[in-house]
Enzyme design. Structure first.
Site, short mmCIF file in Angstrom:
data_model
loop_
_atom_site.label_atom_id
_atom_site.label_comp_id
_atom_site.label_asym_id
_atom_site.label_seq_id
_atom_site.Cartn_x
_atom_site.Cartn_y
_atom_site.Cartn_z
N ASP A 130 -18.21 38.51 18.36
CA ASP A 130 -19.29 37.86 18.69
C ASP A 130 -20.60 38.55 18.23
O ASP A 130 -21.82 38.66 18.53
CB ASP A 130 -19.39 37.85 20.02
N ASP B 174 -19.37 71.77 15.35
CA ASP B 174 -20.62 72.33 15.86
C ASP B 174 -21.11 71.71 17.29
O ASP B 174 -22.00 71.78 17.77
CB ASP B 174 -21.79 72.45 14.90
N LYS C 182 -7.44 60.40 12.35
CA LYS C 182 -8.04 60.91 11.51
C LYS C 182 -9.70 61.18 11.96
O LYS C 182 -10.44 60.44 12.24
CB LYS C 182 -8.32 60.08 10.24
N LYS D 268 -9.35 49.76 9.60
CA LYS D 268 -9.04 49.12 11.00
C LYS D 268 -10.13 48.96 11.80
O LYS D 268 -10.95 49.74 12.11
CB LYS D 268 -8.17 50.13 11.61
N HIS E 188 -1.17 60.28 13.84
CA HIS E 188 -1.79 59.25 12.88
C HIS E 188 -3.25 59.44 13.01
O HIS E 188 -3.96 58.78 12.12
CB HIS E 188 -1.18 58.01 13.16
N HIS F 238 -7.60 50.01 3.60
CA HIS F 238 -6.80 50.79 4.63
C HIS F 238 -7.73 50.82 5.94
O HIS F 238 -7.37 51.45 6.87
CB HIS F 238 -6.66 52.28 4.27
#
Length: 459
Positions: free
Chosen positions: A105, A279, A274, A100, A272, A98
């Site tokens: 380089d 603090d 996450k 991404k 979508h 899952h």
């Protein structure tokens, strides 16, 4: 970076400037306008002599991009691998990659919740999906390359480690501390970290999640933080691309709100992202959702940043999102339970700094039960969710009654698959034992011949 409007151009610019190697790993790469834009950019670099590796997840991408799409990349010289396709010998193919991640380089990297699809850009009048990503430079990119190398090796031959630079030789690009968390099946790395932050937050903990179905222990940790005076907020989609999940998420609102956690639903097309910020000094951005699949069974990747300026920017973005969200406010029964819990908390012997935390808790409680312009009753939300779940269960009961084969057939197929996989694995293990024994015998045999006394010669 916010949404595809900021993330995609940065990804493409880095790809087009690549000089030696590009690593591109994503759960969903679709054969649509967005996917083809990235494919063309990667092909151009491959034809210019840049080494390009693309890793996509079978479940996330295969039905969105047919073999012709991947073959076009391969013909251009791009190394393409598919992660965890179904195999007879591996019934646990539901474990997904899952992540991404993009690195260029060994010096520039990107981590996000965004996949590569038109959904994130918005097409045919639809709003773009709301998502968040990071651009990174410096030694932390070496950790991203190491994570990619691990995923790549699970789909074929490993990358020669000599290709990677020593992280100590990569110059620092700034003063912001960043840590990479590589989630793997059964490791619970991000889960433990999320639990730790929920337990140690002092002022606020603001969460954004696309598919929130948290464990009981994590909900308890959030509730304890809220009762200790921490301003805990949760922003989730108002409408999901997985409609069957929405009533399940909403059915869990009551336990959250009764614990003093403020719950908001995004009013856009699909949320979508996450992310988490706590603090004013700690933040997390990546691919991990707050559910058991992400925590326990998937390969995930997140970056933890500890920097006041970065956290301040994350908080500002969060407040902007709340302006386009609807708060789920408690009904009278929930308000009474909240007040009772706060009173019970006050009766406890306060710890060091307890007066300050209780005062903060009272303020957070007053905010959570105050009137809001964009608000919806918990009771109404809960009623519609429960009705939907009940309707689905009745529908399933009717289907099972009328067409029992629809339930029995997948169960038989699954059990058969699992049984055959275990038998094949057992045979392979036995074969390995035999090969190992033969090698040991061959190693011992020359030694025996050497120690054996020579037979007498006849003259």
């Amino acid at each position: 970076m916010r949404d595809a409007g900021e993330n995609y151009p940065a990804w493409l610019a880095a790809i087009r400037d690549a000089k030696s190697v590009i690593h591109f790993e994503n759960f969903i790469i679709a054969d649509d306008e967005t996917g083809r834009t990235f494919a063309n950019a990667l092909i151009e670099r491959a034809q210019a002599g840049v080494r390009v590796r693309v890793l996509y997840d079978w479940l996330g991408s295969s039905w969105r991009a047919l073999p012709a799409f991947w073959n076009r990349l391969r013909r251009a010289g791009i190394e393409v691998r598919v992660f965890n396709p179904p195999r007879l010998t591996d019934p646990f193919w539901i474990r997904r990659n899952h992540r991404k991640v993009v690195t260029v380089d060994g010096r520039k990297g990107f981590v996000a919740g965004l996949c590569v699809s038109n959904s994130w850009e918005g097409t045919d009048g639809a709003e773009p999906w709301r998502d968040t990503g990071l651009s990174l430079e410096g030694p932390v990119v070496a950790d991203l390359d190491a994570a990619f190398a691990d995923s790549w090796a699970r789909a074929g031959e490993p990358i020669d480690r000599s290709e990677f630079d020593d992280p100590r030789t990569i110059p620092e690009a700034g003063t912001v501390p960043a840590r990479v968390i590589c989630g793997q099946p059964g490791m619970f790395r991000t889960y433990r970290f999320d639990q730790f932050i929920a337990a140690t937050a002092q002022r606020n903990l603001w969460l954004t999640d696309a598919y929130f179905v948290a464990t009981t222990s994590y909900v308890q940790a959030l509730g304890e933080a809220a009762r200790d005076g921490v301003d805990v907020r949760l922003l989730v989609p108002g409408s999901s691309d997985v409609p069957v999940l929405q009533p399940i998420v909403r059915a869990g609102y009551r336990s959250l709100i009764e614990a003093g956690i403020r719950v908001f639903e995004w009013n856009g097309s699909m949320l979508h992202a996450k992310t988490a910020v706590a603090d004013g000094r700690w933040a997390r951005v990546g691919s991990t959702n707050l559910n058991l699949a992400s925590w326990a069974t998937n390969w995930e990747l997140d970056v933890v940043v500890e920097d006041p300026a970065f956290a301040e920017a994350m908080e500002a973005m969060y407040l902007e999102d709340l302006a386009n969200a609807t708060e789920i406010v408690p009904g009278s029964l929930t308000r009474r339970k909240q007040v009772q819990k706060m009173r019970a908390r006050r009766l406890r012997r306060p710890k060091k700094g307890g007066v300050r935390r209780l005062a903060a808790g009272a303020l957070a409680l007053s905010n959570s039960i105050g009137k809001s312009v964009n608000a919806r009753s918990l009771t109404a939300t809960e009623a519609s969710s429960i009705a939907m779940i009940g309707g689905v269960l009745l529908g399933l009961a009717a289907i099972i009654t009328l067409f029992p084969v629809l339930i029995v057939a997948p169960l038989v197929i699954g059990l058969t698959w699992l049984g055959l996989a275990l038998l094949i694995r057992a045979l392979r293990l036995k074969q390995r034992v035999r090969v190992r024994r033969r090698k040991l015998e061959l190693r011992r045999k020359p030694g025996r011949d050497k120690d054996r006394p020579a037979s007498p010669r006849r003259g």
